[in-house]
Design an enzyme around this catalytic site. Structure first.
Site, PDB file in Angstrom:
ATOM      1  N   GLU A 126       0.863  -1.292   0.191  1.00 39.82           N
ATOM      2  CA  GLU A 126      -0.049  -0.175  -0.172  1.00 39.82           C
ATOM      3  C   GLU A 126       0.978   1.214  -0.053  1.00 39.82           C
ATOM      4  OE1 GLU A 126      -2.335  -0.030   3.629  1.00 39.82           O
ATOM      5  OE2 GLU A 126      -2.784  -2.261   3.490  1.00 39.82           O
ATOM      6  N   LYS A 128       2.403   4.651   0.994  1.00 42.02           N
ATOM      7  CA  LYS A 128       2.503   5.123   2.542  1.00 42.02           C
ATOM      8  C   LYS A 128       2.069   6.556   2.643  1.00 42.02           C
ATOM      9  CE  LYS A 128       5.348   5.457   6.833  1.00 42.02           C
ATOM     10  NZ  LYS A 128       5.297   6.837   7.048  1.00 42.02           N
ATOM     11  N   ASP A 130       1.576  10.417   3.089  1.00 43.76           N
ATOM     12  CA  ASP A 130       2.154  11.111   4.139  1.00 43.76           C
ATOM     13  C   ASP A 130       1.176  12.312   4.800  1.00 43.76           C
ATOM     14  OD1 ASP A 130       4.059  12.386   5.310  1.00 43.76           O
ATOM     15  OD2 ASP A 130       5.218  13.122   3.901  1.00 43.76           O
ATOM     16  N   TYR A 236      -6.831   2.334   6.154  1.00 42.27           N
ATOM     17  CA  TYR A 236      -5.818   1.211   5.943  1.00 42.27           C
ATOM     18  C   TYR A 236      -5.673   0.485   6.943  1.00 42.27           C
ATOM     19  CZ  TYR A 236      -2.695   4.735   8.010  1.00 42.27           C
ATOM     20  OH  TYR A 236      -2.276   5.754   8.784  1.00 42.27           O
ATOM     21  N   LYS A 324      10.582   2.986   2.621  1.00 45.02           N
ATOM     22  CA  LYS A 324      10.809   4.335   2.202  1.00 45.02           C
ATOM     23  C   LYS A 324      11.482   4.801   0.912  1.00 45.02           C
ATOM     24  CE  LYS A 324       9.943   7.110   5.298  1.00 45.02           C
ATOM     25  NZ  LYS A 324      10.193   7.373   6.684  1.00 45.02           N
ATOM     26  N   CYS A 429      46.846  -2.602  13.573  1.00 51.80           N
ATOM     27  CA  CYS A 429      45.904  -1.642  14.146  1.00 51.80           C
ATOM     28  C   CYS A 429      46.691  -0.260  14.334  1.00 51.80           C
ATOM     29  CB  CYS A 429      45.527  -2.235  15.751  1.00 51.80           C
ATOM     30  SG  CYS A 429      44.725  -1.033  16.828  1.00 51.80           S
ATOM     31  N   CYS A 432      47.370   0.349  18.362  1.00 50.35           N
ATOM     32  CA  CYS A 432      48.113  -0.195  19.449  1.00 50.35           C
ATOM     33  C   CYS A 432      49.235  -1.177  18.419  1.00 50.35           C
ATOM     34  CB  CYS A 432      47.417  -1.152  20.232  1.00 50.35           C
ATOM     35  SG  CYS A 432      46.698  -2.583  19.296  1.00 50.35           S
ATOM     36  N   CYS A 447      41.061  -5.632  15.315  1.00 51.41           N
ATOM     37  CA  CYS A 447      42.451  -5.476  15.982  1.00 51.41           C
ATOM     38  C   CYS A 447      42.300  -6.620  17.031  1.00 51.41           C
ATOM     39  CB  CYS A 447      42.452  -4.181  16.802  1.00 51.41           C
ATOM     40  SG  CYS A 447      43.640  -4.192  17.988  1.00 51.41           S
ATOM     41  N   CYS A 453      44.752  -3.361  23.385  1.00 50.84           N
ATOM     42  CA  CYS A 453      44.642  -2.122  22.678  1.00 50.84           C
ATOM     43  C   CYS A 453      44.135  -0.831  23.411  1.00 50.84           C
ATOM     44  CB  CYS A 453      43.823  -2.371  21.457  1.00 50.84           C
ATOM     45  SG  CYS A 453      43.601  -1.012  20.389  1.00 50.84           S
TER      46      CYS A 453
HETATM   47  S1  IVH Z   1      -0.415   0.785   8.867  1.00 48.09           S
HETATM   48  C1  IVH Z   1       0.273  -1.096  12.851  1.00 48.09           C
HETATM   49  N1  IVH Z   1      -0.545   1.546   6.346  1.00 48.09           N
HETATM   50  O1  IVH Z   1       2.560   5.726   8.664  1.00 48.09           O
HETATM   51  C2  IVH Z   1       0.383  -0.272  11.676  1.00 48.09           C
HETATM   52  N2  IVH Z   1       0.208   3.152   8.043  1.00 48.09           N
HETATM   53  O2  IVH Z   1       5.230   5.478   9.926  1.00 48.09           O
HETATM   54  C3  IVH Z   1      -0.296   0.738  11.625  1.00 48.09           C
HETATM   55  N3  IVH Z   1       0.729   5.673   7.048  1.00 48.09           N
HETATM   56  O3  IVH Z   1       1.536   5.681  11.762  1.00 48.09           O
HETATM   57  C4  IVH Z   1      -0.053   1.671  10.477  1.00 48.09           C
HETATM   58  N4  IVH Z   1       0.040   5.059   5.140  1.00 48.09           N
HETATM   59  O4  IVH Z   1       0.175   7.148  10.034  1.00 48.09           O
HETATM   60  C5  IVH Z   1      -0.192   1.916   7.726  1.00 48.09           C
HETATM   61  N5  IVH Z   1      -0.904   2.326   4.260  1.00 48.09           N
HETATM   62  C6  IVH Z   1      -0.536   2.548   5.702  1.00 48.09           C
HETATM   63  C7  IVH Z   1      -0.057   3.917   5.665  1.00 48.09           C
HETATM   64  C8  IVH Z   1       0.417   4.298   7.269  1.00 48.09           C
HETATM   65  C9  IVH Z   1       0.715   6.085   5.905  1.00 48.09           C
HETATM   66  C10 IVH Z   1       1.463   6.246   8.324  1.00 48.09           C
HETATM   67  C11 IVH Z   1       0.587   5.983   9.688  1.00 48.09           C
HETATM   68  C12 IVH Z   1       1.444   5.514  10.519  1.00 48.09           C
HETATM   69  C13 IVH Z   1       2.853   5.815   9.870  1.00 48.09           C
HETATM   70  C14 IVH Z   1       4.034   4.956  10.447  1.00 48.09           C
END
Ligand code: IVH
Length: 705
Positions: A126, A128, A130, A236, A324, A429, A432, A447, A453
């Site tokens: 999924e 992520k 922001d 999500y 990331k 080293c 030493c 070392c 050392c």
């Molecule tokens: S799951 C137990 N799914 O990223 C797991 N988080 O860095 C709960 N976030 O706190 C999070 N997209 O605010 C999940 N598809 C996604 C997400 C997501 C964004 C955020 C969320 C989380 C943070 C963690």
């Protein structure tokens, strides 16, 4: 931003001061970001500070503060909002920064679950989002509460504001009696641009990015302001639910869609690691044109029963990870390659760089990992950077990834000055002069001087006598340095022979120094004698094993109880594979990094001998695991035998230990419970002979559930 000292070079005093400073900076940044929605530093700077904090804590685990920023998820709720205690804690996610990190995540999960490398295991991928996370509580199908994450345990009540968001249904038909839907509130790029234009027009402050705009808009005490801001929501995850929502993450997401929520359309299910990585590339490719910010891809184990088995670490689930998108890159000159010798004797090559700004931070040092990395090959001899080596004088690209220490990504051969030489990794080293040894198959050169050392010895000794370790009154870091210089204390065992070897009189050179009269010497000897009886947790911590901080030492002590049990278990795991290794890894709170550090520590003959010499002077006090009143198996000794059908051995052991039981590999009169699966043999016969309670796996699960 100031240039930072590599953690390897930090003194304990400086580390402590820097941790305090980082705490202050991060607290201020947290408040500004989470409560005032007016960030004082960029996201990249914030991440850098957090990583720096984590790196210092990893190097000086005993200096980790009780209020450490690494344990915090967001900030405590702001004063203006009512507080909401989440029925189910809102967790954060672990991060992956490379394909290899994702492969490692996949492998660890398989190992934990006892799945073959090729066995089918589905994940969702999924985007992520922001934005900021929000938990929506529905009772009998009506939205009754909306809360921000806050610190994960207590968030802010923003119900009135959430009601103004179009993507959030006010009522849901066919919902379970209690339903908490979680997801991300965000603002689209066009809406963000329009909002900032309106703000400018009306002479109000503009927002730095869509996430801050979303946060600032949601967290308005006046809900009519929120209503005027176009916020969106993707669902999500979920919190408390009175009835299961499905059997897989993907099924629950579909269910969310039928409830009327928006589910991100780029969500897919992947059945192999290759598919996950392909999906990551695909989403990364669409990032710029999505119309809203994403900062990575989240992979989650699809099957919810497997998610349950995998469970959580302290603030993150084992069954999910955020992959990331890559960090920023800078181009600069590699001026010099220098070698640092750490507390553990590892020779770490460091690149001294012409300072360059990467992601808002001035970078002047980068790790070069080891000799192979410089030479352009990995641990198996395969080429990295297509085999290009790194030389003093080269132009290189540097980046900041998961670790605070910047890394060198590549070298530009077209700009390599004439007459450069391939780098010769030292064979002795630099501290030493001892030989440098690289075990076959090991990337790290060490070392061989061990405690001879000076770089290693003094640091180890300071740690040994520190507050959370032996805490010997009158023997602080300064005295250790002086005693080391005089040649009186060269290794931990010497602390305890000091009295016999020197006696108060021969401490004359110190007597001459201020504050070191006969009385001080006598007090010191008394203090040393007092510490010969030492609790197991303090001893484990004092050894200075990498990655084993104060709390990990406490955990290990509680699990193993005695020095003998601890040492036997760690030495038995020496092959980095097999059931003993798995068992060590499966302890909640021990990851593979710490497990490897433990095993490697006892692998070295010189260390083992020094530990034996030390132990000859000590009386180690066993640690008794606190009887968890709610656990029916606390304090019980349990043996698993035969084939387990619903869990792996490692998992069984981890679960039992988490409930306060001691897991043993053999049946004796001390065994309380034998859990026997099909195929049980001699252990079962022996247990029956001894009158030990025998139960099936099913009965065991019923007992502990
Ligand atoms: S799951 C137990 N799914 O990223 C797991 N988080 O860095 C709960 N976030 O706190 C999070 N997209 O605010 C999940 N598809 C996604 C997400 C997501 C964004 C955020 C969320 C989380 C943070 C963690």
């Amino acid at each position: 931003m100031p240039q930072e000292t590599p953690t390897e070079q930090l003194s304990e005093t400086d580390a402590k001061a820097e941790l305090a400073q980082l705490h202050a900076q991060l607290s201020q940044a947290n408040l500004a970001y989470h409560q005032d929605d007016d960030p004082v530093i960029s996201d990249a700077e914030y991440d850098t500070l957090k990583r720096r904090n984590a790196a210092i804590e990893a190097r000086f685990p005993h200096l980790k503060r009780d209020d450490s920023p690494s344990e915090q998820v967001g900030a405590a709720p702001a004063a203006g909002f009512g507080k909401v205690t989440h029925a189910v804690r809102m967790m954060s996610l672990g991060n992956a920064f490379s394909d290899a990190d994702v492969a490692d995540f996949d492998q660890k999960i398989r190992r934990y679950l006892g799945l073959e490398a090729e066995a089918a295991l589905a994940f969702t991928a999924e985007p992520k989002i922001d934005g900021l996370s929000l938990s929506l509580r529905y009772e009998n199908g009506r939205l009754v509460q909306a809360a921000t994450r806050g610190d994960g345990t207590v968030g802010e009540n923003v119900t009135a504001n959430a009601r103004t968001i179009e993507d959030i249904p006010q009522t849901i038909a066919d919902a379970p009696e209690v339903l908490e839907v979680r997801g991300e509130v965000y603002m689209s790029h066009p809406d963000f641009a329009a909002l900032n234009a309106r703000q400018t027009e009306s002479g109000q402050k503009t927002f730095a990015n869509p996430r801050n705009a979303a946060a600032g808009s949601l967290r308005q005490l006046d809900a009519s302001i929120t209503a005027a801001r176009p916020l969106r929501f993707f669902a999500y995850a979920w919190g408390e639910v009175s009835a299961p929502l499905g059997e897989t993450q993907s099924a629950v997401l579909s269910r969310f869609a039928t409830f009327g929520f928006s589910v991100n359309p780029l969500t897919t299910t992947c059945s192999t690691l290759a598919e996950m990585l392909a999906q990551y590339r695909l989403i990364e490719g669409q990032r710029a044109t999505l119309g809203y910010d994403i900062d990575g891809v989240v992979y989650k184990v699809d099957a919810l029963d497997l998610q349950r088995r995998l469970g959580f670490r302290s603030t993150t689930p084992r069954w999910a990870i955020a992959h990331k998108f890559p960090a920023e890159i800078g181009v600069t000159r590699l001026e010099k390659i220098e070698i640092q010798v750490g507390r553990t004797g590892a020779l770490s090559p460091v690149a001294r760089l012409t300072p360059v700004t990467v992601g808002g931070v001035v970078v002047s040092n980068a790790t070069l990992h080891n000799a192979d990395y410089i030479a352009g090959r990995d641990g198996q001899g395969a080429p990295i950077r297509e085999g290009r080596d790194l030389r003093e004088g080269d132009w290189v690209t540097v980046y900041r990834a998961g670790d605070v220490i910047p890394k060198v990504k590549d070298v530009d051969l077209s700009r390599r000055p004439k007459g450069t030489q391939a780098y010769d990794f030292p064979t002795t080293c630099p501290e030493c002069g001892s030989d440098v040894l690289r075990e076959p198959g090991e990337a790290v050169a060490r070392c061989t001087g061990g405690l001879i050392c000076p770089a290693q010895a003094v640091e180890k000794l300071k740690h040994f006598v520190s507050r959370a370790a032996f805490d010997i009154e009158g023997l602080g870091a300064k005295q250790v340095e002086a005693f080391f210089e005089e040649g009186w204390i060269k290794e931990p065992a010497d602390v305890f022979t000091l009295v016999d070897r020197h006696g108060p009189v021969s401490l004359q050179p110190l007597n001459a120094r201020e504050g070191w009269g006969e009385k001080s010497a006598q007090n010191l000897f008394d203090a040393i004698r007092e510490r010969q009886a030492i609790p197991l947790n303090r001893l484990i911590f004092a050894l200075g094993i990498r990655h084993v901080g104060e709390s990990s030492a406490g955990l290990l002590a509680r699990i193993y109880g005695t020095w003998e049990a601890f040492r036997t278990a760690v030495e038995a795991a020496r092959d980095h594979e097999g059931p003993e290794w798995e068992a060590l890894n499966a302890i909640d709170g021990v990851g593979s990094v710490m497990a490897a550090a433990l095993v490697d520590y006892f692998h070295q003959d010189t260390t083992r001998a020094a530990v034996d010499r030390l132990l000859a002077h000590l009386e180690v006090q066993p640690v008794v695991a606190p009887a968890t009143s709610t656990s029916p198996v606390a304090g019980k000794t349990v043996v698993f035998t035969g084939t387990l059908e619903t869990m792996t051995r490692a998992e069984a052991k981890a679960t039992a230990e988490a409930l306060g039981a001691k897991v043993s590999g053999s049946v004796s009169a001390k065994t309380d419970i034998l859990v026997a699966g099909p195929g049980a043999g001699s252990k079962l016969i022996k247990a029956e002979g001894l009158g030990v309670a025998v139960m099936s796996e099913e009965a065991w699960r019923a007992l502990i559930s």
